[in-house]
Scaffold this motif. Structure first.
Motif, mmCIF file in Angstrom:
data_model
loop_
_atom_site.group_PDB
_atom_site.id
_atom_site.type_symbol
_atom_site.label_atom_id
_atom_site.label_comp_id
_atom_site.label_asym_id
_atom_site.label_seq_id
_atom_site.Cartn_x
_atom_site.Cartn_y
_atom_site.Cartn_z
ATOM 1 N N LYS A 10 -33.831 -6.509 39.395
ATOM 2 C CA LYS A 10 -33.826 -5.456 40.422
ATOM 3 C C LYS A 10 -33.052 -4.237 39.925
ATOM 4 O O LYS A 10 -33.476 -3.102 40.126
ATOM 5 C CB LYS A 10 -33.181 -5.956 41.713
ATOM 6 C CG LYS A 10 -34.068 -6.786 42.586
ATOM 7 C CD LYS A 10 -33.339 -7.101 43.884
ATOM 8 C CE LYS A 10 -34.170 -7.967 44.780
ATOM 9 N NZ LYS A 10 -35.316 -7.301 45.327
ATOM 10 N N ALA A 11 -31.928 -4.494 39.290
ATOM 11 C CA ALA A 11 -31.103 -3.402 38.776
ATOM 12 C C ALA A 11 -31.878 -2.578 37.756
ATOM 13 O O ALA A 11 -31.883 -1.339 37.820
ATOM 14 C CB ALA A 11 -29.826 -3.951 38.152
ATOM 15 N N LEU A 12 -32.547 -3.250 36.833
ATOM 16 C CA LEU A 12 -33.318 -2.542 35.812
ATOM 17 C C LEU A 12 -34.459 -1.752 36.445
ATOM 18 O O LEU A 12 -34.693 -0.588 36.087
ATOM 19 C CB LEU A 12 -33.844 -3.533 34.778
ATOM 20 C CG LEU A 12 -34.530 -2.939 33.562
ATOM 21 C CD1 LEU A 12 -33.621 -1.960 32.819
ATOM 22 C CD2 LEU A 12 -34.971 -4.057 32.613
ATOM 23 N N ALA A 13 -35.157 -2.353 37.404
ATOM 24 C CA ALA A 13 -36.237 -1.643 38.093
ATOM 25 C C ALA A 13 -35.696 -0.407 38.800
ATOM 26 O O ALA A 13 -36.307 0.672 38.750
ATOM 27 C CB ALA A 13 -36.936 -2.576 39.079
ATOM 28 N N ILE A 55 -29.000 -3.673 47.248
ATOM 29 C CA ILE A 55 -30.294 -3.779 46.568
ATOM 30 C C ILE A 55 -30.254 -4.756 45.403
ATOM 31 O O ILE A 55 -31.056 -5.683 45.339
ATOM 32 C CB ILE A 55 -30.777 -2.381 46.135
ATOM 33 C CG1 ILE A 55 -31.073 -1.542 47.392
ATOM 34 C CG2 ILE A 55 -32.001 -2.471 45.224
ATOM 35 C CD1 ILE A 55 -31.263 -0.075 47.172
ATOM 36 N N ALA A 56 -29.347 -4.563 44.478
ATOM 37 C CA ALA A 56 -29.306 -5.423 43.287
ATOM 38 C C ALA A 56 -28.115 -6.382 43.287
ATOM 39 O O ALA A 56 -27.948 -7.157 42.360
ATOM 40 C CB ALA A 56 -29.286 -4.578 42.011
ATOM 41 N N GLY A 57 -27.290 -6.324 44.306
ATOM 42 C CA GLY A 57 -26.141 -7.212 44.383
ATOM 43 C C GLY A 57 -24.957 -6.780 43.542
ATOM 44 O O GLY A 57 -24.011 -7.541 43.363
ATOM 45 N N ASP A 58 -25.004 -5.556 43.042
ATOM 46 C CA ASP A 58 -23.893 -5.048 42.240
ATOM 47 C C ASP A 58 -22.761 -4.621 43.166
ATOM 48 O O ASP A 58 -22.980 -4.294 44.333
ATOM 49 C CB ASP A 58 -24.357 -3.854 41.400
ATOM 50 C CG ASP A 58 -23.531 -3.640 40.143
ATOM 51 O OD1 ASP A 58 -22.490 -4.295 39.983
ATOM 52 O OD2 ASP A 58 -23.950 -2.817 39.305
ATOM 53 N N HIS A 59 -21.542 -4.628 42.658
ATOM 54 C CA HIS A 59 -20.419 -4.103 43.417
ATOM 55 C C HIS A 59 -20.008 -2.761 42.800
ATOM 56 O O HIS A 59 -20.273 -2.503 41.634
ATOM 57 C CB HIS A 59 -19.240 -5.088 43.459
ATOM 58 C CG HIS A 59 -18.691 -5.435 42.124
ATOM 59 N ND1 HIS A 59 -19.147 -6.499 41.383
ATOM 60 C CD2 HIS A 59 -17.720 -4.857 41.379
ATOM 61 C CE1 HIS A 59 -18.481 -6.555 40.249
ATOM 62 N NE2 HIS A 59 -17.615 -5.572 40.213
ATOM 63 N N TYR A 60 -19.410 -1.939 43.623
ATOM 64 C CA TYR A 60 -19.017 -0.589 43.199
ATOM 65 C C TYR A 60 -17.523 -0.524 42.958
ATOM 66 O O TYR A 60 -16.733 -1.100 43.691
ATOM 67 C CB TYR A 60 -19.432 0.436 44.261
ATOM 68 C CG TYR A 60 -20.924 0.633 44.271
ATOM 69 C CD1 TYR A 60 -21.510 1.654 43.532
ATOM 70 C CD2 TYR A 60 -21.748 -0.231 44.966
ATOM 71 C CE1 TYR A 60 -22.878 1.808 43.506
ATOM 72 C CE2 TYR A 60 -23.126 -0.076 44.947
ATOM 73 C CZ TYR A 60 -23.678 0.943 44.212
ATOM 74 O OH TYR A 60 -25.042 1.082 44.178
ATOM 75 N N GLU A 111 -40.336 -5.810 41.651
ATOM 76 C CA GLU A 111 -38.966 -6.342 41.719
ATOM 77 C C GLU A 111 -38.220 -5.839 42.956
ATOM 78 O O GLU A 111 -37.238 -6.438 43.373
ATOM 79 C CB GLU A 111 -38.174 -5.972 40.464
ATOM 80 C CG GLU A 111 -38.630 -6.648 39.210
ATOM 81 C CD GLU A 111 -38.360 -8.148 39.210
ATOM 82 O OE1 GLU A 111 -37.494 -8.619 39.969
ATOM 83 O OE2 GLU A 111 -39.041 -8.850 38.450
ATOM 84 N N LEU A 112 -38.676 -4.729 43.525
ATOM 85 C CA LEU A 112 -37.992 -4.117 44.669
ATOM 86 C C LEU A 112 -38.805 -4.328 45.939
ATOM 87 O O LEU A 112 -40.025 -4.141 45.938
ATOM 88 C CB LEU A 112 -37.791 -2.618 44.423
ATOM 89 C CG LEU A 112 -36.974 -2.254 43.193
ATOM 90 C CD1 LEU A 112 -37.071 -0.766 42.899
ATOM 91 C CD2 LEU A 112 -35.519 -2.669 43.374
ATOM 92 N N SER A 113 -38.130 -4.704 47.016
ATOM 93 C CA SER A 113 -38.814 -4.883 48.296
ATOM 94 C C SER A 113 -39.169 -3.511 48.878
ATOM 95 O O SER A 113 -38.667 -2.476 48.419
ATOM 96 C CB SER A 113 -37.920 -5.642 49.268
ATOM 97 O OG SER A 113 -36.842 -4.824 49.694
ATOM 98 N N GLU A 114 -39.994 -3.518 49.905
ATOM 99 C CA GLU A 114 -40.353 -2.266 50.572
ATOM 100 C C GLU A 114 -39.117 -1.583 51.145
ATOM 101 O O GLU A 114 -38.986 -0.358 51.063
ATOM 102 C CB GLU A 114 -41.362 -2.535 51.687
ATOM 103 C CG GLU A 114 -42.749 -2.869 51.191
ATOM 104 C CD GLU A 114 -43.730 -3.106 52.329
ATOM 105 O OE1 GLU A 114 -43.483 -2.629 53.461
ATOM 106 O OE2 GLU A 114 -44.749 -3.759 52.072
ATOM 107 N N THR A 115 -38.207 -2.369 51.713
ATOM 108 C CA THR A 115 -37.005 -1.773 52.309
ATOM 109 C C THR A 115 -36.079 -1.204 51.234
ATOM 110 O O THR A 115 -35.474 -0.152 51.435
ATOM 111 C CB THR A 115 -36.238 -2.796 53.169
ATOM 112 O OG1 THR A 115 -35.805 -3.894 52.355
ATOM 113 C CG2 THR A 115 -37.101 -3.306 54.312
#
Length: 171
Positions: A10-13, A55-60, A111-115
């Protein structure tokens, strides 16, 4: 503290999609790393507030120039040669020249949902025309301010800043 599993696909997409859209908007040969990070931050804020997950589960991380997606930044730095990531052949997807990302292929939008895609597109519309300084100032909101410098920004604070619905917050 809320935790989500990082999804590198997801992150790469998201990186490929956002960088291509920014390049098309600006006419430049690459998309700024700072710009990609901020578009994704505001997309994640929206997605957290609406659907209770990033979206990708990353933390900031609260860095000097604003929130930075930790693992995504590691991916970009590994291509540049000053970091590491666990995606094999990541250089075949992206090129990094200094502070600019150049996509080498189209994003796999499956890889990405509509939302997720809708939140990314909203963030692009709102932020693609902003300057470095405008993005920095905009991203230094309440969630950023409540975090310790160089530490994680709370998902709950991000959602609250995006005006999360009370039912989503309870969830």
């Amino acid at each position: 503290m809320l935790r989500f599993v990082f999804n590198s696909e997801k992150a790469l997409a998201a990186i490929l999609y956002i960088s291509k859209q920014l390049i098309e908007h600006t006419g430049r040969t690459g998309a700024g790393i700072h710009h990609i990070a901020k578009v994704l931050y505001f997309a994640d804020q929206k997605h957290l507030a609406r659907y209770a997950r990033p979206i990708a589960g990353d933390h900031y991380i609260a860095m000097k120039y604003g929130p930075v997606p930790s693992k995504i930044y590691d991916m970009i730095k590994s291509i540049r040669g000053d970091g590491c990531c666990d995606i094999p052949n990541i250089e075949s997807y992206l090129e990094v020249r200094g502070h600019f990302v150049i996509p080498k292929m189209e994003a796999d939008l499956d890889e990405l949902s509509e939302t997720e895609l809708a939140c990314i597109n909203e963030s692009l519309q709102e932020n693609q025309g902003l300057s470095f300084e405008e993005l920095k100032n905009k991203s230094h909101g309440r969630a950023y301010a409540r975090a310790t410098k160089d530490d994680k920004i709370s998902y709950l604070n991000m959602a609250n800043e995006a005006k999360v619905d009370e039912n989503i917050l309870r969830y």
